[in-house]
Design an enzyme around this catalytic site. Structure first.
Site, PDB file in Angstrom:
ATOM      1  N   ASP A  43       0.849  -1.188   0.000  1.00  0.00           N
ATOM      2  CA  ASP A  43       0.000   0.000   0.000  1.00  0.00           C
ATOM      3  C   ASP A  43       0.892   1.247   0.000  1.00  0.00           C
ATOM      4  O   ASP A  43       1.678   1.447   0.930  1.00  0.00           O
ATOM      5  CB  ASP A  43      -0.877  -0.043   1.260  1.00  0.00           C
ATOM      6  CG  ASP A  43      -2.114   0.834   1.122  1.00  0.00           C
ATOM      7  OD1 ASP A  43      -2.138   1.659   0.192  1.00  0.00           O
ATOM      8  OD2 ASP A  43      -3.041   0.682   1.930  1.00  0.00           O
ATOM      9  N   ASP A  44       0.781   2.046  -1.060  1.00  0.00           N
ATOM     10  CA  ASP A  44       1.525   3.318  -1.158  1.00  0.00           C
ATOM     11  C   ASP A  44       3.038   3.141  -1.238  1.00  0.00           C
ATOM     12  O   ASP A  44       3.787   4.069  -0.912  1.00  0.00           O
ATOM     13  CB  ASP A  44       1.205   4.267   0.015  1.00  0.00           C
ATOM     14  CG  ASP A  44      -0.230   4.777  -0.012  1.00  0.00           C
ATOM     15  OD1 ASP A  44      -0.981   4.445  -0.939  1.00  0.00           O
ATOM     16  OD2 ASP A  44      -0.592   5.518   0.919  1.00  0.00           O
ATOM     17  N   CYS A  83      -6.293   3.843  -3.996  1.00  0.00           N
ATOM     18  CA  CYS A  83      -6.476   2.520  -3.442  1.00  0.00           C
ATOM     19  C   CYS A  83      -7.596   1.650  -4.031  1.00  0.00           C
ATOM     20  O   CYS A  83      -7.325   0.643  -4.675  1.00  0.00           O
ATOM     21  CB  CYS A  83      -6.699   2.711  -1.968  1.00  0.00           C
ATOM     22  SG  CYS A  83      -6.404   1.248  -1.072  1.00  0.00           S
ATOM     23  N   ARG A  87      -7.183  -1.660  -6.551  1.00  0.00           N
ATOM     24  CA  ARG A  87      -7.391  -3.029  -6.074  1.00  0.00           C
ATOM     25  C   ARG A  87      -8.441  -3.768  -6.910  1.00  0.00           C
ATOM     26  O   ARG A  87      -8.312  -4.958  -7.207  1.00  0.00           O
ATOM     27  CB  ARG A  87      -7.804  -3.003  -4.598  1.00  0.00           C
ATOM     28  CG  ARG A  87      -6.611  -2.752  -3.719  1.00  0.00           C
ATOM     29  CD  ARG A  87      -6.919  -2.089  -2.393  1.00  0.00           C
ATOM     30  NE  ARG A  87      -5.716  -1.396  -1.973  1.00  0.00           N
ATOM     31  CZ  ARG A  87      -4.791  -1.927  -1.154  1.00  0.00           C
ATOM     32  NH1 ARG A  87      -4.985  -3.111  -0.614  1.00  0.00           N
ATOM     33  NH2 ARG A  87      -3.688  -1.262  -0.868  1.00  0.00           N
ATOM     34  N   LYS A 140      -5.519  -5.802   3.651  1.00  0.00           N
ATOM     35  CA  LYS A 140      -6.448  -4.698   3.388  1.00  0.00           C
ATOM     36  C   LYS A 140      -7.273  -4.976   2.142  1.00  0.00           C
ATOM     37  O   LYS A 140      -6.723  -5.232   1.071  1.00  0.00           O
ATOM     38  CB  LYS A 140      -5.645  -3.416   3.208  1.00  0.00           C
ATOM     39  CG  LYS A 140      -6.462  -2.235   2.709  1.00  0.00           C
ATOM     40  CD  LYS A 140      -5.625  -0.974   2.717  1.00  0.00           C
ATOM     41  CE  LYS A 140      -6.217   0.113   1.850  1.00  0.00           C
ATOM     42  NZ  LYS A 140      -5.405   1.337   1.871  1.00  0.00           N
ATOM     43  N   HIS A 142     -10.617  -3.059   0.964  1.00  0.00           N
ATOM     44  CA  HIS A 142     -10.957  -1.741   0.408  1.00  0.00           C
ATOM     45  C   HIS A 142     -11.753  -1.785  -0.894  1.00  0.00           C
ATOM     46  O   HIS A 142     -11.608  -0.921  -1.771  1.00  0.00           O
ATOM     47  CB  HIS A 142      -9.691  -0.879   0.230  1.00  0.00           C
ATOM     48  CG  HIS A 142      -9.983   0.574   0.502  1.00  0.00           C
ATOM     49  ND1 HIS A 142      -9.064   1.570   0.331  1.00  0.00           N
ATOM     50  CD2 HIS A 142     -11.117   1.188   0.944  1.00  0.00           C
ATOM     51  CE1 HIS A 142      -9.597   2.734   0.639  1.00  0.00           C
ATOM     52  NE2 HIS A 142     -10.840   2.527   1.018  1.00  0.00           N
ATOM     53  N   SER A 165      -8.868   1.535   4.519  1.00  0.00           N
ATOM     54  CA  SER A 165      -7.513   2.018   4.833  1.00  0.00           C
ATOM     55  C   SER A 165      -7.286   2.180   6.325  1.00  0.00           C
ATOM     56  O   SER A 165      -8.221   2.445   7.091  1.00  0.00           O
ATOM     57  CB  SER A 165      -7.254   3.347   4.140  1.00  0.00           C
ATOM     58  OG  SER A 165      -7.156   3.150   2.759  1.00  0.00           O
ATOM     59  N   HIS A 237       1.137   2.452   4.050  1.00  0.00           N
ATOM     60  CA  HIS A 237       0.174   3.551   4.125  1.00  0.00           C
ATOM     61  C   HIS A 237       0.314   4.173   5.517  1.00  0.00           C
ATOM     62  O   HIS A 237       0.398   3.455   6.497  1.00  0.00           O
ATOM     63  CB  HIS A 237      -1.224   2.966   3.909  1.00  0.00           C
ATOM     64  CG  HIS A 237      -2.302   3.959   3.618  1.00  0.00           C
ATOM     65  ND1 HIS A 237      -2.695   4.901   4.531  1.00  0.00           N
ATOM     66  CD2 HIS A 237      -3.082   4.148   2.512  1.00  0.00           C
ATOM     67  CE1 HIS A 237      -3.686   5.630   3.994  1.00  0.00           C
ATOM     68  NE2 HIS A 237      -3.921   5.205   2.771  1.00  0.00           N
ATOM     69  N   ASP A 289      -0.063  -0.751  -4.823  1.00  0.00           N
ATOM     70  CA  ASP A 289      -1.348  -0.249  -5.345  1.00  0.00           C
ATOM     71  C   ASP A 289      -1.243   1.106  -6.023  1.00  0.00           C
ATOM     72  O   ASP A 289      -2.074   1.458  -6.855  1.00  0.00           O
ATOM     73  CB  ASP A 289      -2.428  -0.237  -4.251  1.00  0.00           C
ATOM     74  CG  ASP A 289      -2.170   0.793  -3.172  1.00  0.00           C
ATOM     75  OD1 ASP A 289      -1.010   1.230  -3.019  1.00  0.00           O
ATOM     76  OD2 ASP A 289      -3.129   1.169  -2.470  1.00  0.00           O
ATOM     77  N   ASN A 290      -0.252   1.884  -5.617  1.00  0.00           N
ATOM     78  CA  ASN A 290      -0.016   3.192  -6.255  1.00  0.00           C
ATOM     79  C   ASN A 290       1.292   3.749  -5.719  1.00  0.00           C
ATOM     80  O   ASN A 290       1.938   3.132  -4.861  1.00  0.00           O
ATOM     81  CB  ASN A 290      -1.175   4.176  -6.017  1.00  0.00           C
ATOM     82  CG  ASN A 290      -1.663   4.223  -4.590  1.00  0.00           C
ATOM     83  OD1 ASN A 290      -2.781   3.824  -4.277  1.00  0.00           O
ATOM     84  ND2 ASN A 290      -0.817   4.682  -3.682  1.00  0.00           N
ATOM     85  N   LYS A 310       1.304   9.346  -5.486  1.00  0.00           N
ATOM     86  CA  LYS A 310      -0.075   8.888  -5.302  1.00  0.00           C
ATOM     87  C   LYS A 310      -1.103   9.962  -5.665  1.00  0.00           C
ATOM     88  O   LYS A 310      -0.922  11.128  -5.346  1.00  0.00           O
ATOM     89  CB  LYS A 310      -0.254   8.512  -3.821  1.00  0.00           C
ATOM     90  CG  LYS A 310      -1.665   8.139  -3.416  1.00  0.00           C
ATOM     91  CD  LYS A 310      -1.698   7.673  -1.966  1.00  0.00           C
ATOM     92  CE  LYS A 310      -3.126   7.317  -1.544  1.00  0.00           C
ATOM     93  NZ  LYS A 310      -3.151   6.696  -0.202  1.00  0.00           N
TER      94      LYS A 310
END
Lengths: 467, 467
Positions: A43-44, A83, A87, A140, A142, A165, A237, A289-290, A310
């Site tokens: 994540d991130d 996010c 996903r 996660k 989401h 998140s 994240h 994810d980004n 992001k």
């Protein structure tokens, strides 16, 4: 320019082929029994947040090992810079706009959201389930947290993790809450097992360790059957949390501590595969994810030589590390051709001889040839969506920006460009040198590509705007 | 802060120790006969211009192999952000200001220059010569081109290369000359053998290949004696030239073609060592003279997540890849501690049991312990000079800027800062987040460090301003 145009036609042809073929080629199945699949999703995590990607003080020997012994893709795109849509696209092989994840107002699901990834969408888990796989998700989600949207409604036999998140349901919001001494009570995030909340707030200090244990348990439980494990870390994240064992272990501060723990987790997964003699029969994919959440200052990651992060359609927002590991099957080396998380579903379908989703326009390409023999990637284009709009598109080396917007920054400005910007990304990954004036024919080619693509999009209600 | 202060005192103590000890510890010699030394020095190669440093389209498998099997230093500094002073510092282990290479007007030598590295300075070549080494230099010198300043006057038995930058003596100057179809006649650069010009203009298309051949010849000729080879490539300084064999071989364009050729050259050197059974007994060092020359747009390299490039005292100007390779001796791994090209002379002295230069204040530290056992680096500070001024200084993780200037850019502005900027580089290598207000005591500690250092500097005439 003729060559460019030929490639463009070829790419469209391939898109159509992908979208209409219902079965992956059976002869592509690489092992018997078919291979296990593990997706480790960060994540991130930014393009440069691994030691293998040049970060000077982050140390990720286990992840680097996967990259060194497998394939490291350096032009690998996530289908959204935030996010939820990212996903959804990963799991379905379809751009977020096709699956109800392109909103007018909201870009991701929030605790008050009433929507989710529509049940009609077919996830990798559902596809593999139909092929006899055991499927588990840890981490996660989401993609909607009402019962009908949870992982167990989307093809996963089991679920353990947080439904949105780790910064949501905050007691108060503000940068300082992230940078203070970590305190799990600041974010009332539920930890769930299948459809049940088992802890509130989730103890985020131990969450990476517990995800890892659950993932290892899942592998052990399914060692004799083909399995699919989707391990989506809550980290990196913000708010950042590391367990006691990993606190103050990195020069990179808390972000580095968290990366040490994630890297440890990757190492544990690989050790488990080795112990169970599954390493040669398991495809491990590692990606993000980004890009980095730059607003979080020193708590944010880094996109390295790529621009921004992001939330944006600059390269730093959507180009992420892509690593594929499966000793004996994957041809070792760096891949500088294009790939995307959109390609995972068709690639996995191909490698496992699974049936592709019916009546769905897929935006992914089968990368199995690249994985096995480093043949050229079938992907030669990519669309950079933000909400419902295509802000930019890449065709071969060139990326045209039609709209620019810098998110999460003080100078946040949306600009609809009269004259698109054109960057040659292979020479200029940092998007510094505009060549639109020199190459109007390339800009036009990309515009045509976009128009053709838009014709394939059906208008669909946004799940993100349901409250 | 007490810990910080203790470290600071410790660093000063080490500096004094280094400056006064005349002999390296004999017990440090690592092999018998003493090891051969090869320094491969790049021109304008940025922090991110290797695949191992995360560049998405540059491919440097041979250099990456040295980094993966040896040590890759990620906090490694060159002593100047431009050519001549950087090279002088590398060879003498002394900041440019001590060796007459900090000018009032000029920052490097030009074809009309009358100065050079003073004969009184002791180079690594002279130091090793005295210890019985054969010494050869191949490539770009740029430390004075009048006969008394050429490599053969500075401890090298032989010299083959160009005496100054490959863009000098241009028929006309202007960005477009660099970006046009490469033409060697645009730059009247001499190619020399010892003190004689053997070709004018140098055929830059074949120069990397010819440097490589000469380097290999030198190794062959000296296979039975300890040798020191200083191979300073003319590339990737613009104008960029690649030989026919390497043209159009890289997605990164001409810059990538040139990198392919340099990487091939590194591979050839290592193969030669293997063939001659010298690989275990030769320390190979790979680094760069300064960061990327950003003015050269797509012909420039990249500093990745570091700020700015060549000519500046931002990290992108002075932090460069630092790679040490010697199988069986060097403890494999990444090193995130600080090191510098200033450290090469004392480190080489230590590893070869050579006598350190007498009556010279050295600015380098002996890194041999780090190389052999990954012990902590003795270097905990670094001064970022521009001409005669200290623009910035680093102590442990913190760097304070006292003067900032962005060179070679339209917004070129020198600012003497009333309030210094303070960056925590281990968390924030990109120098984004100023902490001067939070940590006045660290700023003061760095100011004291600078004051103490300045007291050791003797005023010396600049060789760069002699015409």
């Amino acid at each position: 320019m003729i060559k460019q145009y030929e490639r463009f036609v070829h790419c469209l042809a391939l898109s159509i082929l992908m979208s209409t073929s219902l079965f992956a080629n059976n002869s592509n199945r690489i092992t018997e029994p078919p291979p296990n699949i593990i997706i480790i999703y960060m994540d991130d995590l930014g393009y440069a947040d691994l030691s293998i990607m040049g970060h000077p003080t982050i140390n990720t020997p286990n992840i680097d090992k996967l990259a060194n012994e497998g394939q490291l893709w350096t032009n690998f795109y996530t289908a959204s810079s935030v996010c939820s849509p990212s996903r959804g696209a990963l799991l379905t092989g379809r751009y977020p706009i096709r699956i109800g994840l392109a909103g007018e107002k909201k870009r991701v699901f929030f605790p008050e959201s009433k929507g989710g990834l529509p049940e009609s969408e077919v996830t990798i888990a559902e596809m593999l389930k139909e092929n006899g796989y055991e499927t588990g998700m840890v981490g996660k989600w989401h993609l909607g947290h009402l019962p009908e949207f949870l992982p167990t409604s989307q093809g996963f036999d089991s679920y353990y993790g947080i439904p949105y998140s780790n910064d949501m349901n905050g007691v108060k919001w503000g940068l300082e809450t992230f940078f203070n001494e970590p305190d799990i009570n600041m974010w009332k995030v539920p930890l769930m097992e299948n459809k049940k909340v088992i802890e509130m707030p989730a103890n985020q200090f131990t969450i990476t360790q517990r995800y890892t244990e659950k993932a290892i348990d899942f592998i052990h439980s399914n060692k004799s059957k083909p399995f699919f494990l989707y391990l989506a870390h809550s980290m990196v994240h913000t708010p950042l949390f590391a367990s006691k064992e990993f606190q103050n272990t990195s020069k990179r501060g808390l972000f580095g501590d968290v990366m040490n723990e994630v890297d440890w987790s990757v190492g544990r997964i690989i050790e488990t595969l080795k112990e169970l003699n599954l390493e040669q029969n398991t495809l491990v994919i590692f990606t993000s994810d980004n890009g980095p959440w730059l607003t979080m200052l020193e708590h944010s990651g880094s996109a390295g030589l790529l621009k921004d992060g992001k939330g944006t359609t600059w390269e730093g927002g959507m180009r992420v590390p892509g690593i594929f590991y499966m000793p004996g099957t994957i041809k070792q080396g760096r891949v500088t051709d294009m790939g995307s998380t959109l390609d995972l579903l068709p690639t996995i379908a191909s490698l496992t001889s699974s049936k592709l989703p019916e009546n769905k326009t897929l935006d992914g390409f089968d990368l199995s040839g690249v994985l096995r023999s480093k043949s050229p990637s079938p992907r030669n284009h990519f669309f950079y969506y933000r909400k419902k709009d295509i802000y930019a598109a890449r065709l071969n080396a060139y990326k045209a920006h039609f709209i620019t917007e810098t998110c999460y920054r003080k100078d946040n400005q949306k600009s609809i460009l009269e004259q698109p910007l054109l960057f040659q990304l292979e020479n200029d990954p940092g998007e510094h040198y505009d060549h639109a004036i020199d190459h109007p024919e390339i800009v036009q080619g990309i515009k045509d590509l976009v128009s053709n693509h838009i014709e394939t999009i059906e208008i669909r209600e946004s799940e993100l705007d349901k409250y």
